[in-house]
Enzyme design. Structure first.
Site, PDB file in Angstrom:
ATOM      1  N   CYS A  44       0.852  -1.301  -0.096  1.00  0.00           N
ATOM      2  CA  CYS A  44       0.085   0.058   0.042  1.00  0.00           C
ATOM      3  C   CYS A  44       0.898   1.065   0.021  1.00  0.00           C
ATOM      4  O   CYS A  44       0.584   2.410  -0.175  1.00  0.00           O
ATOM      5  CB  CYS A  44      -0.989  -0.033   1.264  1.00  0.00           C
ATOM      6  SG  CYS A  44      -2.050  -1.576   1.665  1.00  0.00           S
ATOM      7  N   VAL A 329     -10.359   3.617   2.917  1.00  0.00           N
ATOM      8  CA  VAL A 329     -10.009   5.078   2.764  1.00  0.00           C
ATOM      9  C   VAL A 329      -8.653   5.359   1.904  1.00  0.00           C
ATOM     10  O   VAL A 329      -7.951   4.531   1.856  1.00  0.00           O
ATOM     11  CB  VAL A 329      -9.888   5.743   4.293  1.00  0.00           C
ATOM     12  CG1 VAL A 329     -11.231   5.838   4.990  1.00  0.00           C
ATOM     13  CG2 VAL A 329      -8.600   5.205   4.982  1.00  0.00           C
TER      14      VAL A 329
END
Lengths: 448, 138
Positions: A44, A329
């Site tokens: 990520c 998110v």
């Protein structure tokens, strides 16, 4: 108690499983096998090295070799598992040099992740189509930028495509994002909310073309342009972000059943249909908490939670994975976007009838300087009036609101209860009326 | 004290490859875990230590230290009898993160074979080299 636990895959899910197994069993032999050179790094985080917020790919290594040493986890990197034999309870591996080995296991955890998906587009075998999944992919993209790439076409406007797009714009490239569907972030947001994010990205210079399907990769050996929606697009860099597909080849070859989503089927203990074989993370299927339907939500948060559960079970302990809401998110330039539970579109697909309520507000008292806009959309099931989903877009403070609503959904809070909920505020921190509570009131108005 | 890529390595101590340090204090030896060890473990939440009177053996585990994700054996750097155990660490395990070389000491041991066992440990210079090696293989 298991004597030898093998974990196939050594990133978010795999390392979590190995660590949890070690906590339970101090003497078991725990082996992690990964094809990659580097283990235990954050995927990520890759866009943020590309964009320059993080200075080096090395900084993304969450679990350095010393961690494995300390926990007495054996890490075999650059090693491929070529087969699983569930009858004999062995895995066969091949290392970089080609030497093969057969390792018996007592428990097996499959954490093979997912691969970047390439649709059957003409010309896809040409060179120069990059994707962003691994550390090496990240290095290739950054190298291309450092070699002077001035423009990029990114195919797919999901989280990976957009985060990469933002990173490249931050490096000074001209970026065009091409998306097949009529909106960006189609899995994450409803069209009305996605539009806000799109507008912000366009203001920041990202060219976004929706409802355009990539038809062909053009060029000789190397891609020099694409055809999308009848238009020819040239660029220095081509990045495919069409989504990822669960890596299930080993499981399929071994007769370990897949589920409806074509990811590996698991039960509440993350165990597959084969005893003592577990599957976790991007390659595993579990259940959506609201629809109770199979889902393969490919998120870091789910990888680690499933990893912990499977690790404990693989070591002889007892732990359940309670299901997926797929809360997520992201931050794209100055906008934060988040989702929890079902979007309006996802509810419709599941034949769940909902009422929605939207409120636009500010992240601080309206009169306070530096207050930023925030928009909250609640999705409420008609019959029980329970909150089943929420999307929030704002200049800041989105994440913890998503978490609050995620908890509310998991506790089956009704919209009436949310409208009465106690919240905190201070002028530099929040409006007196919490936007989530106001959004609940918007829904109640519709239910009147 | 030297810092190798952020990891503290104080002088005046001996070090083991199992992430431990010892300080020779007259007839006794004080033992703990290194800054490198506590940084791999992150927030330490629990330390299981032996009782006074217990025997410890060089290179064998004598307790455990646990963080949110990780658990690690405490491996004795020298053999001997435990004379004192740091009860402060038992009630405040985060001391190991805050001050691993001083207030985060773990046990004080009456060594049984220090002369023979000391050469198995690394002195300050060797420890600095070892830390440099660890950092490079990242």
């Amino acid at each position: 108690m298991a004597k030898r636990i093998i974990v196939i895959g050594a990133n978010a899910a795999g390392v979590e499983a190995a660590s949890a197994a070690r906590k339970k069993d101090r003497t078991a032999e725990i082996i992690l096998i990964t094809q990659e050179k580097t283990a235990g790094y954050s995927r990520c985080g890759l866009p943020f090295v590309i964009g320059g917020q993080i200075s080096s790919f090395n900084d993304l290594i969450v679990y350095p070799p010393a961690y494995f040493q300390m926990l007495k986890l054996t890490l075999k990197n650059e090693t491929k598992v070529t087969a699983i034999n569930t009858k004999e309870k062995t895995v066969t591996t091949a290392d970089k040099a080609g030497s093969t080995e057969t390792l018996p296991y007592d428990s097996l955890v499959i954490a093979t992740g997912a691969d970047a998906f390439m649709p059957p587009i003409k010309g896809r075998e040409k060179q120069g189509i990059l994707s962003l999944r691994s550390l090496e992919d990240g290095e290739k993209i950054l190298q291309a930028v450092q070699n002077g790439a001035k423009s990029a076409v990114i195919m797919g406007a999901g989280l990976i495509g957009l985060e990469t797009g933002v990173a490249l714009i931050e490096r000074g490239l001209k970026v065009t994002v091409v998306e097949m569907l009529p909106q960006i972030l189609p899995q994450m947001l409803d069209a009305d909310m996605a539009k806000l994010v799109q507008e912000h990205l366009q203001e920041k210079g990202m060219c976004i073309l929706t409802s355009k399907t990539v038809e062909e990769f053009l060029g000789n050996d190397k891609v020099t342009a694409i055809m999308a929606g009848g238009e020819r697009m040239e660029a220095d860099l081509f990045i495919s972000a069409f989504g990822v597909r669960a890596n299930t080849k080993l499981a399929v070859d071994a007769g370990i059943p897949l589920g409806e989503t074509r990811a590996i089927k698991t039960n509440a203990r993350m165990e597959t249909d084969v005893k003592d074989v577990y599957a976790i993370g991007d390659c595993a299927e579990s259940l959506n908490l609201i629809t109770h339907k199979p889902t393969c939500a490919q998120l870091g948060t789910i990888a680690v939670r499933q990893g912990k559960v499977a690790g404990k079970n693989a070591a002889g302990d007892y732990s359940l994975f309670t299901g997926v809401l797929a809360s997520a998110v992201t931050r794209l330039f100055d906008v934060e976007a988040g989702v929890t539970g079902l979007t309006e579109a996802a509810a419709a697909r599941a034949k769940i009838e909902v009422v929605t309520g939207v409120i636009s507000s500010k992240t601080k008292a309206d009169y306070y300087p530096t207050a930023k806009p925030i928009k909250v959309k609640l999705v409420v099931e008609k019959e029980s009036q329970r909150i089943v989903g929420a999307q929030i877009i704002g200049g800041e403070e989105v994440t913890q609101r998503i978490n609050a609503l995620s908890f509310a959904i998991q506790k089956e809070m009704t919209v009436r209860e949310l409208a009465k909920a106690d919240t905190a505020y201070a002028p530099p921190l929040c409006e007196t009326w919490e936007p989530m509570v106001l959004a609940a009131e918007m829904v109640l108005m519709k239910l009147r | 004290m030297v810092k190798v890529d952020g990891y503290e390595v104080p002088e005046g101590l001996y070090y083991s490859k199992e992430f431990a340090w010892i300080k020779i204090e007259g007839e006794k030896v004080r033992m703990g875990i290194t800054d490198y060890a506590q940084k791999q473990l992150r927030e330490i939440v629990y330390a299981e230590l032996p009782e006074a009177g217990a025997e410890v053996k060089q290179n064998e585990p004598y307790g455990t230290v646990e963080s949110v994700k990780a658990v690690s054996d405490l491996v004795a750097a020298v053999s001997g009898t435990v004379e004192e155990v740091n009860s402060e660490v038992q009630s405040r395990p985060e001391l190991l993160n805050e001050d691993p070389f001083d207030r985060g000491w773990l046990i004080i041991v009456k060594p049984s074979n220090l002369q023979v066992e000391l050469p198995n440990l690394m002195d300050f210079n060797q420890a600095v080299e070892w830390h440099k090696n660890q950092v490079q293989t990242k």
